[in-house]
Motif scaffolding. Sequence first.
Motif, PDB file in Angstrom:
ATOM      1  N   ASP A  26       0.822  -1.207   0.000  1.00  0.00           N
ATOM      2  CA  ASP A  26       0.000   0.000   0.000  1.00  0.00           C
ATOM      3  C   ASP A  26       0.858   1.259   0.000  1.00  0.00           C
ATOM      4  O   ASP A  26       1.889   1.311   0.654  1.00  0.00           O
ATOM      5  N   PHE A  27       0.403   2.247  -0.737  1.00  0.00           N
ATOM      6  CA  PHE A  27       1.003   3.571  -0.674  1.00  0.00           C
ATOM      7  C   PHE A  27       0.301   4.339   0.430  1.00  0.00           C
ATOM      8  O   PHE A  27      -0.854   4.059   0.740  1.00  0.00           O
ATOM      9  N   PHE A  28       0.988   5.282   1.008  1.00  0.00           N
ATOM     10  CA  PHE A  28       0.365   6.112   2.027  1.00  0.00           C
ATOM     11  C   PHE A  28       0.859   7.537   1.863  1.00  0.00           C
ATOM     12  O   PHE A  28       1.856   7.791   1.208  1.00  0.00           O
ATOM     13  N   ALA A  29       0.129   8.458   2.458  1.00  0.00           N
ATOM     14  CA  ALA A  29       0.534   9.863   2.451  1.00  0.00           C
ATOM     15  C   ALA A  29       1.128  10.189   3.807  1.00  0.00           C
ATOM     16  O   ALA A  29       0.490   9.976   4.833  1.00  0.00           O
ATOM     17  N   ALA A  30       2.354  10.663   3.806  1.00  0.00           N
ATOM     18  CA  ALA A  30       2.984  11.194   5.015  1.00  0.00           C
ATOM     19  C   ALA A  30       2.745  12.693   5.002  1.00  0.00           C
ATOM     20  O   ALA A  30       3.041  13.363   4.001  1.00  0.00           O
ATOM     21  N   THR A  31       2.185  13.224   6.079  1.00  0.00           N
ATOM     22  CA  THR A  31       1.791  14.629   6.134  1.00  0.00           C
ATOM     23  C   THR A  31       2.311  15.259   7.417  1.00  0.00           C
ATOM     24  O   THR A  31       2.185  14.676   8.492  1.00  0.00           O
ATOM     25  N   ALA A  32       2.883  16.447   7.289  1.00  0.00           N
ATOM     26  CA  ALA A  32       3.356  17.189   8.460  1.00  0.00           C
ATOM     27  C   ALA A  32       2.971  18.652   8.296  1.00  0.00           C
ATOM     28  O   ALA A  32       2.842  19.157   7.185  1.00  0.00           O
ATOM     29  N   GLY A  33       2.804  19.315   9.426  1.00  0.00           N
ATOM     30  CA  GLY A  33       2.438  20.726   9.433  1.00  0.00           C
ATOM     31  C   GLY A  33       1.104  20.920  10.114  1.00  0.00           C
ATOM     32  O   GLY A  33       0.509  19.976  10.629  1.00  0.00           O
ATOM     33  N   HIS A  37      -0.379  25.665   7.227  1.00  0.00           N
ATOM     34  CA  HIS A  37       0.700  25.295   6.306  1.00  0.00           C
ATOM     35  C   HIS A  37       1.130  23.853   6.587  1.00  0.00           C
ATOM     36  O   HIS A  37       1.641  23.557   7.665  1.00  0.00           O
ATOM     37  N   TYR A  38       0.884  22.985   5.625  1.00  0.00           N
ATOM     38  CA  TYR A  38       1.256  21.582   5.766  1.00  0.00           C
ATOM     39  C   TYR A  38       1.660  21.045   4.402  1.00  0.00           C
ATOM     40  O   TYR A  38       1.447  21.681   3.367  1.00  0.00           O
ATOM     41  N   PHE A  61      12.750   8.154   4.093  1.00  0.00           N
ATOM     42  CA  PHE A  61      12.539   9.346   3.280  1.00  0.00           C
ATOM     43  C   PHE A  61      13.856   9.746   2.612  1.00  0.00           C
ATOM     44  O   PHE A  61      14.917   9.636   3.239  1.00  0.00           O
ATOM     45  N   ARG A  62      13.765  10.243   1.406  1.00  0.00           N
ATOM     46  CA  ARG A  62      14.936  10.891   0.817  1.00  0.00           C
ATOM     47  C   ARG A  62      15.227  12.151   1.616  1.00  0.00           C
ATOM     48  O   ARG A  62      14.307  12.852   2.051  1.00  0.00           O
ATOM     49  N   SER A  63      16.483  12.460   1.818  1.00  0.00           N
ATOM     50  CA  SER A  63      16.871  13.566   2.695  1.00  0.00           C
ATOM     51  C   SER A  63      16.462  14.933   2.167  1.00  0.00           C
ATOM     52  O   SER A  63      16.422  15.892   2.930  1.00  0.00           O
ATOM     53  N   ASP A  64      16.136  15.034   0.872  1.00  0.00           N
ATOM     54  CA  ASP A  64      15.774  16.334   0.307  1.00  0.00           C
ATOM     55  C   ASP A  64      14.265  16.596   0.299  1.00  0.00           C
ATOM     56  O   ASP A  64      13.813  17.606  -0.221  1.00  0.00           O
ATOM     57  N   ARG A  65      13.479  15.725   0.907  1.00  0.00           N
ATOM     58  CA  ARG A  65      12.015  15.877   0.882  1.00  0.00           C
ATOM     59  C   ARG A  65      11.557  17.012   1.790  1.00  0.00           C
ATOM     60  O   ARG A  65      11.959  17.114   2.944  1.00  0.00           O
ATOM     61  N   TYR A  66      10.676  17.832   1.264  1.00  0.00           N
ATOM     62  CA  TYR A  66      10.119  18.945   2.020  1.00  0.00           C
ATOM     63  C   TYR A  66       9.303  18.432   3.205  1.00  0.00           C
ATOM     64  O   TYR A  66       9.331  19.016   4.301  1.00  0.00           O
ATOM     65  N   THR A  67       8.592  17.326   3.014  1.00  0.00           N
ATOM     66  CA  THR A  67       7.811  16.761   4.110  1.00  0.00           C
ATOM     67  C   THR A  67       8.724  16.373   5.274  1.00  0.00           C
ATOM     68  O   THR A  67       8.361  16.563   6.429  1.00  0.00           O
ATOM     69  N   LEU A  68       9.910  15.871   4.994  1.00  0.00           N
ATOM     70  CA  LEU A  68      10.868  15.547   6.048  1.00  0.00           C
ATOM     71  C   LEU A  68      11.256  16.801   6.830  1.00  0.00           C
ATOM     72  O   LEU A  68      11.323  16.772   8.060  1.00  0.00           O
ATOM     73  N   GLU A  69      11.474  17.896   6.115  1.00  0.00           N
ATOM     74  CA  GLU A  69      11.750  19.185   6.777  1.00  0.00           C
ATOM     75  C   GLU A  69      10.615  19.567   7.716  1.00  0.00           C
ATOM     76  O   GLU A  69      10.836  20.032   8.840  1.00  0.00           O
ATOM     77  N   MET A  70       9.392  19.392   7.244  1.00  0.00           N
ATOM     78  CA  MET A  70       8.215  19.740   8.046  1.00  0.00           C
ATOM     79  C   MET A  70       8.100  18.826   9.272  1.00  0.00           C
ATOM     80  O   MET A  70       7.731  19.280  10.353  1.00  0.00           O
ATOM     81  N   ILE A  71       8.415  17.546   9.103  1.00  0.00           N
ATOM     82  CA  ILE A  71       8.385  16.618  10.240  1.00  0.00           C
ATOM     83  C   ILE A  71       9.394  17.056  11.297  1.00  0.00           C
ATOM     84  O   ILE A  71       9.098  17.078  12.495  1.00  0.00           O
ATOM     85  N   GLN A  72      10.586  17.433  10.852  1.00  0.00           N
ATOM     86  CA  GLN A  72      11.608  17.887  11.795  1.00  0.00           C
ATOM     87  C   GLN A  72      11.159  19.139  12.543  1.00  0.00           C
ATOM     88  O   GLN A  72      11.389  19.272  13.743  1.00  0.00           O
ATOM     89  N   LYS A  73      10.498  20.037  11.832  1.00  0.00           N
ATOM     90  CA  LYS A  73      10.050  21.291  12.440  1.00  0.00           C
ATOM     91  C   LYS A  73       8.919  21.053  13.440  1.00  0.00           C
ATOM     92  O   LYS A  73       8.953  21.530  14.571  1.00  0.00           O
ATOM     93  N   GLU A  74       7.887  20.317  13.024  1.00  0.00           N
ATOM     94  CA  GLU A  74       6.690  20.125  13.844  1.00  0.00           C
ATOM     95  C   GLU A  74       6.842  19.015  14.877  1.00  0.00           C
ATOM     96  O   GLU A  74       6.183  19.034  15.911  1.00  0.00           O
ATOM     97  N   GLN A  75       7.624  18.012  14.558  1.00  0.00           N
ATOM     98  CA  GLN A  75       7.870  16.832  15.384  1.00  0.00           C
ATOM     99  C   GLN A  75       6.626  15.963  15.581  1.00  0.00           C
ATOM    100  O   GLN A  75       6.565  15.139  16.484  1.00  0.00           O
TER     101      GLN A  75
END
Length: 177
Positions: A26-33, A37-38, A61-75
């Motif tokens: 299964d594919f899934f959506a990883a969402t942060a924010g 703004h998410y 995650f690939r290290s350049d993913r914007y969602t990864l940045e958002m996960i780091q910010k929001e936790q």
Amino acid sequence: MDFNQLFKKISAENMNDNIFTLVGNDFFAATAGKKDHYNSMVASGGGFGVLFKKPVSWCVFRSDRYTLEMIQKEQTYTLSYFPDDYREQMMFLGSKSGRDSDKMKETELASIETPSQNMSFEKARLIFECKLMQITTPDPDDFYSQEARDYINEAYKKSSDHRKFVIGEITDIWIKK
């Protein structure tokens, strides 16, 4: 509709889904924010288990993913699984970066805020809310099977392609009513 009208909370022990199907097929959506703004990305793979006596998920995650940045910010973040009917709309989430566009306003998938103020989607059938525990970069020398070493070495050809392992404590699980 209100979140609680669409979803009900369950415990990890009461999940009926096959974990290997969730992470292998299964594919899934990883969402942060947050609501103002998410960002979401489509993902596949990862796992579920118990770590430090807590139910956890882990994703790659690939290290350049914007969602990864958002996960780091929001936790915090969500992992949202959809019925197969929504595969095409989900793939849109992987077609462009939220860093370069406002793709969340362009998607056909209507967003919804969880009671914990994390973002997911009305059409999801299963939502995991997670609290960030760890992000780590795997070292190719830490892998012992040749297949795993080959995968990591291939993934590390460019620094932007480096993979990050994201481990999150599962704080809530929601299923569609």
